[in-house]
Design a protein around this motif. Sequence first.
Motif, PDB file in Angstrom:
ATOM      1  N   LEU A 129      -6.147   8.186  14.244  1.00 53.28           N
ATOM      2  CA  LEU A 129      -5.036   7.503  13.579  1.00 53.28           C
ATOM      3  C   LEU A 129      -5.418   6.070  13.221  1.00 53.28           C
ATOM      4  N   ASN A 130      -6.063   5.432  14.232  1.00 53.23           N
ATOM      5  CA  ASN A 130      -6.526   4.072  13.944  1.00 53.23           C
ATOM      6  C   ASN A 130      -7.457   4.056  12.739  1.00 53.23           C
TER       7      ASN A 130
ATOM      8  N   ALA B 134      -7.532   6.222  10.412  1.00 49.81           N
ATOM      9  CA  ALA B 134      -6.743   6.496   9.204  1.00 49.81           C
ATOM     10  C   ALA B 134      -6.049   5.235   8.729  1.00 49.81           C
ATOM     11  N   VAL B 135      -5.550   4.492   9.739  1.00 45.73           N
ATOM     12  CA  VAL B 135      -4.876   3.243   9.349  1.00 45.73           C
ATOM     13  C   VAL B 135      -5.865   2.310   8.667  1.00 45.73           C
TER      14      VAL B 135
ATOM     15  N   LEU C 232      -5.687   9.327  18.738  1.00 43.43           N
ATOM     16  CA  LEU C 232      -5.373   7.910  18.535  1.00 43.43           C
ATOM     17  C   LEU C 232      -6.458   7.216  17.710  1.00 43.43           C
TER      18      LEU C 232
ATOM     19  N   ALA D 244      -6.664   3.556   5.284  1.00 42.63           N
ATOM     20  CA  ALA D 244      -5.574   3.310   4.342  1.00 42.63           C
ATOM     21  C   ALA D 244      -5.573   1.844   3.903  1.00 42.63           C
ATOM     22  N   ARG D 245      -5.833   1.012   4.847  1.00 42.47           N
ATOM     23  CA  ARG D 245      -5.843  -0.401   4.476  1.00 42.47           C
ATOM     24  C   ARG D 245      -7.031  -0.720   3.606  1.00 42.47           C
TER      25      ARG D 245
ATOM     26  N   ARG E 245      -8.362  13.870  13.070  1.00 39.98           N
ATOM     27  CA  ARG E 245      -7.064  13.878  13.765  1.00 39.98           C
ATOM     28  C   ARG E 245      -6.508  15.307  13.899  1.00 39.98           C
TER      29      ARG E 245
ATOM     30  N   GLY F 274      -7.898   0.991   1.212  1.00 41.04           N
ATOM     31  CA  GLY F 274      -7.501   1.349  -0.143  1.00 41.04           C
ATOM     32  C   GLY F 274      -8.417   2.414  -0.708  1.00 41.04           C
TER      33      GLY F 274
ATOM     34  N   LEU G 201       0.849  -1.193   0.000  1.00 41.63           N
ATOM     35  CA  LEU G 201       0.000   0.000   0.000  1.00 41.63           C
ATOM     36  C   LEU G 201       0.894   1.257   0.000  1.00 41.63           C
TER      37      LEU G 201
ATOM     38  N   LYS H 131     -10.877   5.962   0.967  1.00 37.71           N
ATOM     39  CA  LYS H 131     -10.267   7.301   0.792  1.00 37.71           C
ATOM     40  C   LYS H 131     -11.017   8.405   1.489  1.00 37.71           C
TER      41      LYS H 131
ATOM     42  N   VAL I 271       1.416   0.932   6.140  1.00 40.79           N
ATOM     43  CA  VAL I 271       0.156   0.789   6.869  1.00 40.79           C
ATOM     44  C   VAL I 271      -0.327  -0.664   6.834  1.00 40.79           C
TER      45      VAL I 271
ATOM     46  N   GLU J  74      -6.563  14.842  27.461  1.00 40.68           N
ATOM     47  CA  GLU J  74      -6.646  13.371  27.383  1.00 40.68           C
ATOM     48  C   GLU J  74      -7.625  12.946  26.297  1.00 40.68           C
TER      49      GLU J  74
ATOM     50  N   ARG K 112      -6.188  13.532  22.993  1.00 44.20           N
ATOM     51  CA  ARG K 112      -5.163  12.554  22.629  1.00 44.20           C
ATOM     52  C   ARG K 112      -5.821  11.242  22.179  1.00 44.20           C
ATOM     53  N   GLN K 113      -6.802  10.861  23.031  1.00 44.38           N
ATOM     54  CA  GLN K 113      -7.511   9.627  22.662  1.00 44.38           C
ATOM     55  C   GLN K 113      -8.186   9.773  21.303  1.00 44.38           C
TER      56      GLN K 113
END
Lengths: 160, 556
Positions: free
Chosen positions: B368-369, B371-372, B365, B375-376, B392, B378, A8, B382, A25, B358, B361-362
Motif C-alpha cells: 500500500l505504501n 502504491a501510495v 502494508l 500514485a504520488r 498487494r 504520477g 492527484l 504507473k 493520495v 503477519e 499483512r506487513q
Amino acid sequence: MKQVEPSLNSYLSFRLDHETFGVNVSKVIEILEVPHITKIPKAPPFMRGVINLRGTVLPVVDARLKLGLKKIAGSIDTCIIVFRIVISTEEVLVGALVDAVQEVFEMDESRLMPPPSIGGKFRTDFIQGMARKEDDFVMILDVDKIFTSQEIIHLHAELE
Amino acid sequence: MKLTIKTRLILAFTLLIGLSGTVYFMADKALTNLNNRLNIIVNSNAQRLIYNGQLSSDLQYVAVRIRDIVMSDDPAFIEEAIALRAQKLKSMDKTVEEILKLQDEESKELTYEFVKVMDQFGRSHDRIIAVKRKNAENAREEVDRILTEEGRPLLAKCAKLIEQFTKVNQRDLQNATQETDVLYQETQNYMLTIIITGVLLAIGIAFWIIYSISVSISNARTAIQAVAGGDLTVKISTENKDEMGELLLHLNNMVVRLKEIITSVTAAADNIASASQQMSGSSQQMSEGATEQAASAEEVSSSMEEMAANIQQNTDNAQQTEKIALQAAEDVQEGSQAVNQTVDSMKKIAEKITIIGEIARQTNLLALNAAVEAARAGEHGKGFAVVAAEVRRLAERSQLAANEINELSSSSVAIANKSGKLLEQIVPNIQKTARLVQEITAASLEQNAGAEQVNGAIQQLNQIIQQNAASSEEMAAGSEELSSQADQLKDTVSFFNIGHQSQSSQSRSSNKKKKQHIPVVQLNGSGVPKKATTAKTGLQLELNGHDSMDSDFVRF
C-alpha cells in the motif's frame, strides 16, 4: 516543503466503523503499523499521543473520536495513516488511527458527487465528495478541514 | 285312658295286698275279741268258781271246828280249835273281798246275803264258844240247842247260797261259750267271702294282663320274623297304649327307619358305583395326562440343557467381550493421546500460519505504501503502481489463505479437542462396559447354575409325574374295585324288600337330586324335554315351573 499535485486522481480508501472513507493520495505520506503510542497528559480525548517516526515526533489522532464515532480497542488491522496537512500555509504531519487500510484506487474528480446538503452522520464541510465504488459509497474526506482544529496547532506548538 | 302294664300290675297287687290286709285285720279283730272273752272266762268266771269252792271248803272246815269245840272237853284243844276257826274266818273274809271285786250285780247281791248269813252264823258260834268257855252244867244242852236251832239252818243257808253262786257262774260260762261260737262263725263267713272275692279278682286281672301282653308280643314276633326275613314292607299297627304298644310303635319306627336307610344305602351304592366309574375314567385320563406331562418334562429338560449350553456360550462371549472392551479402552486411550498430540501440532501450525499472516499483512502494508508512493509519482509511477497493486493482491490472497488455514486449524483444533474429550469420555464408558460385561459373565454363571438346578428339579418332577401316573393307574384299579364293592353292597342290600323296587331307579335319581343339590333353574316357556330333568349330572333346567322370582319379570 513543496506544494505540488494537489489534485492527484488516486485515492487511498480506509475503513472506520463499517463505513469506507477515502482520502487523496497527495495528502498521504505513508501507512504505519501501530507502534507504541506515548500518551500525553491533559491531552483531549481524541489525541492518542505521539509516536516516534524515524526520529521525529508525530502526533496521533484517533479518527473515530475525531469523527464522532465510538472508541474501540485496536485490532491487528488497525493502522496509522500519516497525513500531510496544511494549516494556514503551514504543513504539518499528523497520524490518524483508522480501523483498516484498504486500497489505492484511481478515479476522475469529475465523478465525485457532491456531499449531501443535510443529514448524515458527519458534518459535511469536511467531506469533499461521495465516490461511488461498486454498490457502496466512499466518502472522500478533506483532511485539511478535519485537522484544522486549534488543538493540533497548539499541540504542534507545544511539541515544538 | 292309658293303663300301662306297670300300672295294671301295681293295681292288681295293691288290690290283693289290700284284700289280704283286710283279711288280716278282720282275723285279728276276731281273735282279739276271742282272747278278751277267754280272759274274762279265765279271770272272772273260773276264779269265781274257784273262790266258791274255797268258800265251800272253808265253811266245811269252820263247821268241823265248831263241832270239835262242841264235842271236846279239853280246854286246850278247844282253844286251839277256836284259834283255827278265827283264822279260817279271816281267810274267808279275804276270799269274799276277792269275790266282791269280780262280782257282777247279781252275784254281789248273793254275796252280800252270804256275808250277812255268815255273820249270823259266826255270832251263833260265838255264843257257843262263850257257853263252852263258861263250862256250865247245862252247857251241853245249850250248845246243842244253839247248834241245832241256829247253826244248822244257817249252815244250810250258806251252802245253798254257795250252790247258787256256782249255778250263776255256770250260766255265765255257758253264755260266754255261746257268744264266742257266734263270733267265730261270723268271722269265718267274712273271711271266706273276702278270700273268694280276692281270688276271683286276681284271676280276672291276671287274664286281662296276660291277654293284652300276649297279643302285643305276638304282633311283635310276627313283625320281627318278617324283618328277619328281609321284608321291610310289614305294617305294624297297634291300638294299645301301654309299654307293649310303645314297643310296637318303636318297632314300626325302626322298620320305617331301616327302610329309609336301606333306600339311601342303595342310592349311595348307586352313586358310589357311578362315581367310581367316573373316577376310574378320570384317573385313566390323569394317567395319560401324566404320561404327556412326563414327555413334556423331558422336552423341557432337553430345552433347559440347550439353554444351559447357550448360557455357557454367552458366558464365553461375555468374557471375550470383556477382553475386547479392555483392549478397546487401552486403544482409545492411545487414540486420545494421539489426538492430543495432533492438537498440539495443530496449535503449532496455527502459530506458524499466524506468522505467515503477519508477514502477509506487513507485505500488504508495504504494498500500500508503495502504491501510495507510486500514485504520488504520477505518470512515472504507473508501472510501479501496477506492481504494487499486484503485490498487494498477492499479500491479500496469502493473508486470506493464512486466515482460512488459521480458521481451519482452529476449527480442527476444536474438533480434535472435542474428539479427544469424547475419547476420554469413551474410556470410562468402555471400562464401565467391561465391568458390566464382567457382571454379565457372573450373571451367566449364576444362570448356568440356576439352569442346572432347574434341570434337576425337572428330573425330579419327571419322577414325580411318573409316580403320579402309576398312582392314578392304581387309583383307576381301586375305583373299579370300589365299583364292584358298590355292586356287591347293592346285592347285599337287595335282600331287604322295601316295597318299591320297581321304582328304585326313579327314586334313586330323585334321591341323587336331593343329595347332589343340583340347582334347578326355573324359567318361563317350554321347549326343553322332560327327560332333561332326570339327567344324572349337570345343570337342570326346569322351564315350566313358576316361582316367586317370576313376579320380578314382565311377560311378553
